[in-house]
Scaffold this active site. Structure first.
Site, mmCIF file in Angstrom:
data_model
loop_
_atom_site.group_PDB
_atom_site.id
_atom_site.type_symbol
_atom_site.label_atom_id
_atom_site.label_comp_id
_atom_site.label_asym_id
_atom_site.label_seq_id
_atom_site.Cartn_x
_atom_site.Cartn_y
_atom_site.Cartn_z
ATOM 1 N N GLN A 126 49.192 35.153 42.278
ATOM 2 C CA GLN A 126 48.674 36.498 42.019
ATOM 3 C C GLN A 126 49.824 37.484 41.835
ATOM 4 O OE1 GLN A 126 46.562 38.103 45.375
ATOM 5 N NE2 GLN A 126 45.503 39.656 44.176
ATOM 6 N N GLU A 244 38.684 38.323 47.215
ATOM 7 C CA GLU A 244 39.772 37.996 48.133
ATOM 8 C C GLU A 244 39.472 38.480 49.549
ATOM 9 O OE1 GLU A 244 44.638 38.588 48.514
ATOM 10 O OE2 GLU A 244 43.515 39.689 46.990
#
Length: 396
Positions: A126, A244
């Site tokens: 990420q 997330e």
């Protein structure tokens, strides 16, 4: 609300536990350091087996390699994996970029990436945080200049977990420098083997290599890597953060460590003959009871977030509550463990196998979990989201 699991979910929990009993090494208490080749080999071995059984992406639609299982079934999977500190989960691929591609990705992107994630053939990372852009993510400065059939990317990302293992990165970059800062951002998919990408290790204070700094020097990213519309990356990127944040991992990690500390307090290895056990200390008993309550609070709000997802809702407030409560109680439990173990807790793993310091893992985990209330949005940001989006309070 009191949550219960149905017969199918409990049967799956038992099946998963049996699988972990068989696949994890004897006496497994968690990976020493996933950056080590031996631990990474075990991680990928178990991940591929999870994929083969259809468990890795069980909540995904069937057409993308999933089993269309309910969010509650996925919660059972995540809770058991985290409680056992089992390697093999894939938070970047299966939890984050996979669902985003289903919602915002092109048909070409879905065909190119979703099957590989479902087969456990690829590791993602990420690219959000930058040296000067963390909590204030909209201030990011990495540029992606539109050059027609591709973008030219320059800049850098930091605290990029597993970038040294990753084949692909999903990243946010500024594509509209003259747009309002929340509207001039795009999400890109980047092949990590592209020329111009440099990955430098960052060793954390627990001594492990998970974080990295990634720099981009005239990196050419094909336009096919743009997720969603140009300059609409803020909407895409914040949607990803909800996936997330709403997870059970912090709660399960806290519960596992608290259970280990309770066993330690009952046996109190290393105490003088005839001395009282730690579990006889009223202050220790009180604090353990308080942590049990706090863990259960965090667990139930995480269950509620999954339950609301199963109803087709987008539980933004509940996701932030889950992240806030889970990450903070997890950190507090490990701080308590360091305090309770005292000097024994600083013994390095292997220096006193099975000895009074739990092989030093609680101290290392305390170091590691320092980042919990920071990553995926700090606790302060989560409180702002809860206040503004959940409770409708004014920004000022």
């Amino acid at each position: 609300m009191r949550f219960t699991f149905n017969q199918e979910e409990e049967a799956f929990r038992a099946e998963l536990r049996a699988f972990l009993d068989e696949r994890l090494p004897p006496g497994w208490t968690g990976p020493a350091d996933e950056s080590q080749d031996a631990d990474w080999t075990l991680t990928m071995s178990i991940r591929r087996e999870l994929a083969r059984r259809g468990w890795l992406t069980m909540s995904w639609p069937v057409e993308y390699g999933g089993r269309a299982a309910s969010p509650m079934m996925s919660l059972v999977f995540a809770e058991e994996m985290a409680y056992r500190r089992a390697p093999g989960n894939d938070r970047f691929g299966t939890r984050m970029i996979g669902p985003i591609l289903m919602s915002f990705g092109s048909d070409e992107q879905k065909r190119a990436h979703l099957p590989a994630i479902a087969r456990a053939d690829v590791q993602w990372c990420q690219g959000y945080s930058e040296p000067d852009s963390g909590s204030d993510l909209a201030s990011l400065k990495t540029r992606a200049v539109d050059a027609g059939d591709h973008f030219v990317v320059n800049g850098g990302k930091v605290w990029t977990s597993l970038a040294h293992r990753a084949g692909w990165m999903f990243m946010l970059a500024r594509t509209g420098p003259d747009e309002p800062r929340h509207r001039g951002i795009s999400m890109l998919l980047v092949d990590m083997t592209t020329p111009g990408i440099t990955v430098r290790p960052i060793i954390n204070m627990a001594g492990s290599h998970s974080f990295n700094q990634v720099t981009f020097d005239d990196v050419r990213v094909p336009r096919t890597g743009l997720v969603g519309a140009l300059n609409d990356g803020w909407r895409v990127g914040t949607a990803l953060l909800n996936f997330e944040r709403a997870n059970i991992d912090y709660v399960a990690w806290a519960q596992r460590t608290l259970d280990e500390l309770k066993d330690f307090a009952r046996s109190s290895p290393g105490r003088a003959p005839g001395a009282a056990r730690l579990s006889d200390d009223p202050d220790v008993r009180r604090r353990i009871a308080e942590f049990e309550i706090q863990i259960e609070q965090a667990r139930l709000i995480t269950y509620e977030a999954a339950w609301r997802q199963a109803k087709g809702e987008n539980p933004v407030m509940e996701a932030s509550m889950s992240k806030l409560l889970g990450s903070e109680v997890n950190l507090r439990v490990h701080e308590f463990g360091v305090e309770m173990l005292g000097m024994y807790g600083q013994l390095e793993p292997g220096s006193a196998p099975g000895g009074p310091g739990l092989d030093g893992r609680i101290t290392k985990l305390r170091f590691y979990f320092t980042s919990g209330p920071i990553l995926a949005g700090t606790s302060e940001i989560q409180r702002n989201i809860i206040a503004q989006r959940g409770l409708g309070l004014p920004r000022e």
